[in-house]
Scaffold this active site. Structure first.
Site, PDB file in Angstrom:
ATOM      1  N   CYS A  96     -27.098  54.245  20.282  1.00 51.19           N
ATOM      2  CA  CYS A  96     -27.759  53.315  19.372  1.00 51.19           C
ATOM      3  C   CYS A  96     -26.732  52.632  18.466  1.00 51.19           C
ATOM      4  O   CYS A  96     -27.114  51.944  17.512  1.00 51.19           O
ATOM      5  CB  CYS A  96     -28.817  54.034  18.536  1.00 51.19           C
ATOM      6  SG  CYS A  96     -28.171  55.373  17.512  1.00 51.19           S
ATOM      7  N   CYS A 131     -37.349  43.918   8.485  1.00 51.43           N
ATOM      8  CA  CYS A 131     -37.066  43.272   9.782  1.00 51.43           C
ATOM      9  C   CYS A 131     -36.154  42.075   9.514  1.00 51.43           C
ATOM     10  O   CYS A 131     -36.599  40.921   9.474  1.00 51.43           O
ATOM     11  CB  CYS A 131     -38.365  42.835  10.450  1.00 51.43           C
ATOM     12  SG  CYS A 131     -39.459  44.199  10.874  1.00 51.43           S
ATOM     13  N   CYS A 137     -41.108  42.130   1.836  1.00 54.22           N
ATOM     14  CA  CYS A 137     -40.429  43.114   2.689  1.00 54.22           C
ATOM     15  C   CYS A 137     -39.491  42.364   3.630  1.00 54.22           C
ATOM     16  O   CYS A 137     -39.926  41.461   4.345  1.00 54.22           O
ATOM     17  CB  CYS A 137     -41.443  43.935   3.494  1.00 54.22           C
ATOM     18  SG  CYS A 137     -40.682  45.084   4.662  1.00 54.22           S
ATOM     19  N   GLN A 177     -38.066  58.398  20.266  1.00 56.76           N
ATOM     20  CA  GLN A 177     -37.805  56.972  20.086  1.00 56.76           C
ATOM     21  C   GLN A 177     -39.038  56.275  19.517  1.00 56.76           C
ATOM     22  O   GLN A 177     -40.172  56.587  19.904  1.00 56.76           O
ATOM     23  CB  GLN A 177     -37.431  56.324  21.427  1.00 56.76           C
ATOM     24  CG  GLN A 177     -36.171  56.877  22.070  1.00 56.76           C
ATOM     25  CD  GLN A 177     -34.900  56.328  21.445  1.00 56.76           C
ATOM     26  OE1 GLN A 177     -34.940  55.606  20.453  1.00 56.76           O
ATOM     27  NE2 GLN A 177     -33.764  56.686  22.011  1.00 56.76           N
ATOM     28  N   GLU A 212     -30.071  71.246  22.543  1.00 55.19           N
ATOM     29  CA  GLU A 212     -30.536  70.537  21.350  1.00 55.19           C
ATOM     30  C   GLU A 212     -30.505  71.493  20.158  1.00 55.19           C
ATOM     31  O   GLU A 212     -30.916  72.649  20.281  1.00 55.19           O
ATOM     32  CB  GLU A 212     -31.959  70.012  21.577  1.00 55.19           C
ATOM     33  CG  GLU A 212     -32.691  69.523  20.359  1.00 55.19           C
ATOM     34  CD  GLU A 212     -31.995  68.386  19.640  1.00 55.19           C
ATOM     35  OE1 GLU A 212     -31.917  68.446  18.393  1.00 55.19           O
ATOM     36  OE2 GLU A 212     -31.532  67.454  20.319  1.00 55.19           O
ATOM     37  N   CYS A 262     -48.801  46.332   8.060  1.00 55.67           N
ATOM     38  CA  CYS A 262     -47.547  45.895   8.698  1.00 55.67           C
ATOM     39  C   CYS A 262     -47.765  45.658  10.192  1.00 55.67           C
ATOM     40  O   CYS A 262     -48.166  46.570  10.921  1.00 55.67           O
ATOM     41  CB  CYS A 262     -46.467  46.954   8.494  1.00 55.67           C
ATOM     42  SG  CYS A 262     -44.965  46.657   9.457  1.00 55.67           S
ATOM     43  N   CYS A 268     -45.324  37.634  10.067  1.00 53.90           N
ATOM     44  CA  CYS A 268     -45.564  38.670   9.071  1.00 53.90           C
ATOM     45  C   CYS A 268     -45.667  38.037   7.688  1.00 53.90           C
ATOM     46  O   CYS A 268     -44.697  37.442   7.202  1.00 53.90           O
ATOM     47  CB  CYS A 268     -44.448  39.707   9.101  1.00 53.90           C
ATOM     48  SG  CYS A 268     -44.616  40.967   7.825  1.00 53.90           S
TER      49      CYS A 268
END
Length: 374
Positions: free
Chosen positions: A333, A14, A11, A211, A261, A87, A3
């Site tokens: 998560c 990540c 940036c 997701q 939900e 990106c 990248c």
């Protein structure tokens, strides 16, 4: 070079991109096993690896700059826009669409929102791509003022980007760090994006969660089907069910499934998928997962929980502990809150687990754990 933005320091979202991928995966596995070291009976499968790039199916782009020269990406520490329309983390369809959307900002005269000055209209562009290459585009605006211009220029955008199936405006008038508001104005005849995952074509409405890594989501649901199939429950609750990924994937002859939900948009999406697929024995309710469990009668044979990062909390953990439920499938998560929740239900012990690298190049992950009553 993976990248150019990372290498240039523009940036660093990540954060682990500079670490070899094998080391990333090993470190995540080590951290999760270390956190769950108090449960030595857990049989860990090897971690499920992801591709590093081209995997993010949703772009959340801050719009900055000017009408003539907009930037789509993030804001740097000084508050200036950093353009990330190329990106490489995004899926190819999103990468191809973002330059066209930047040109649309100019054609429709959508003034980017200036955070410091608190003026302007267009705050974010949210773009989602399905596994079939179809797109949903959402314009997050401060007010309705630009909506007429968006409607006027939308047909030309749809000609240039025929993959766009759903386009909408979200109104977020407040000056605060909240991505979107409550009101959504759908601009196309189609109101939901089909997300085909593991043989089920889920419907994703504009404000529904899904997701961000489609391949890892498919692996997550496949693993859940296998594990649940082995314990063969007759009744299942899917709490925090979202658009119904677990509930619909676990449906089968002789099995009764309930999904709960809090988002009515997500429940509407799940019900549409169920009806189109002709799945019997599956129903959904809009409401708080914990409140539903605490107010229920007889518990099911198995409960699926897929909570946000904060976990399921002490009330629901305590209910599961006392309920007599034989099995719990916990998709987390955040293993730190998973461990905290496990402390509140000592009778339900982890017997197997697998880490799925839903978020490569970062410290984040998804971990699926099957709990069994001792």
């Amino acid at each position: 070079m993976l990248c150019s933005h990372f290498d240039a320091g523009r940036c660093r979202s990540c954060t682990w991109l500079g670490t070899p991928y094998g080391e990333q995966l090993a470190e995540k596995q080590r951290l999760v096993e270390e956190l769950l070291a108090g449960h030595p009976g857990t049989a860990w499968l090897p971690p499920a690896a992801s591709a590093q790039l081209g995997i993010r199916n949703k772009a959340k782009m801050v719009v900055s700059g000017t009408v003539e020269d907009p930037t789509l990406g993030i804001l740097n520490p000084a508050g200036a826009g950093v353009d990330l329309r190329d990106c490489p983390l995004h899926t190819p369809g999103i990468q191809a669409a973002l330059p066209e959307l930047a040109a649309f900002v100019t054609r429709a005269a959508l003034t980017p929102y200036d955070v410091a000055a608190r003026r302007g209209e267009l705050k974010y562009l949210l773009v989602t791509e399905s596994a079939d290459g179809e797109l949903m585009v959402r314009f997050v605006l401060r007010s309705q003022e630009p909506v007429a211009r968006i409607r006027k220029h939308l047909p030309a955008l749809l000609e240039r980007l025929p993959a766009v199936m759903v386009a909408s405006v979200n109104l977020q008038p407040e000056h605060k760090a909240v991505l979107e508001g409550e009101r959504e104005i759908v601009l196309t005849g189609q109101e939901s994006l089909r997300m085909r995952v593991g043989g089920v074509a889920l419907h994703l409405r504009p404000q529904s969660f899904f997701q961000t890594n489609t391949a890892m989501a498919a692996e997550l649901y496949r693993l859940a089907r296998r594990w649940v199939g082995e314990v063969a429950p007759r009744t299942v609750w899917d709490l925090y069910c979202g658009v119904g990924g677990f509930a619909l994937g676990l449906a089968g002859p002789g099995r009764e499934i309930l999904g709960v939900e809090i988002s009515r948009e997500a429940v509407a999406s799940a019900e549409r998928t169920r009806d189109e697929a002709g799945l019997s024995g599956v129903r959904f309710e809009a409401g708080d997962a914990t409140a539903y469990a605490l107010g229920s009668g007889a518990p099911p044979d198995l409960v699926v929980v897929n909570p946000p990062r904060r976990g399921i909390g002490s009330e629901l953990s305590g209910w599961l502990e006392a309920s007599g439920v034989r099995h719990v499938l916990y998709s987390s998560c955040n293993a730190q809150t998973l461990v905290r929740d496990l402390e509140s239900m000592p009778a339900l012990r982890p017997v197997r687990g697998q880490l799925l690298d839903m978020f490569p190049n970062t410290a984040h992950y998804e971990v699926l754990v099957l709990l069994e009553r001792a």
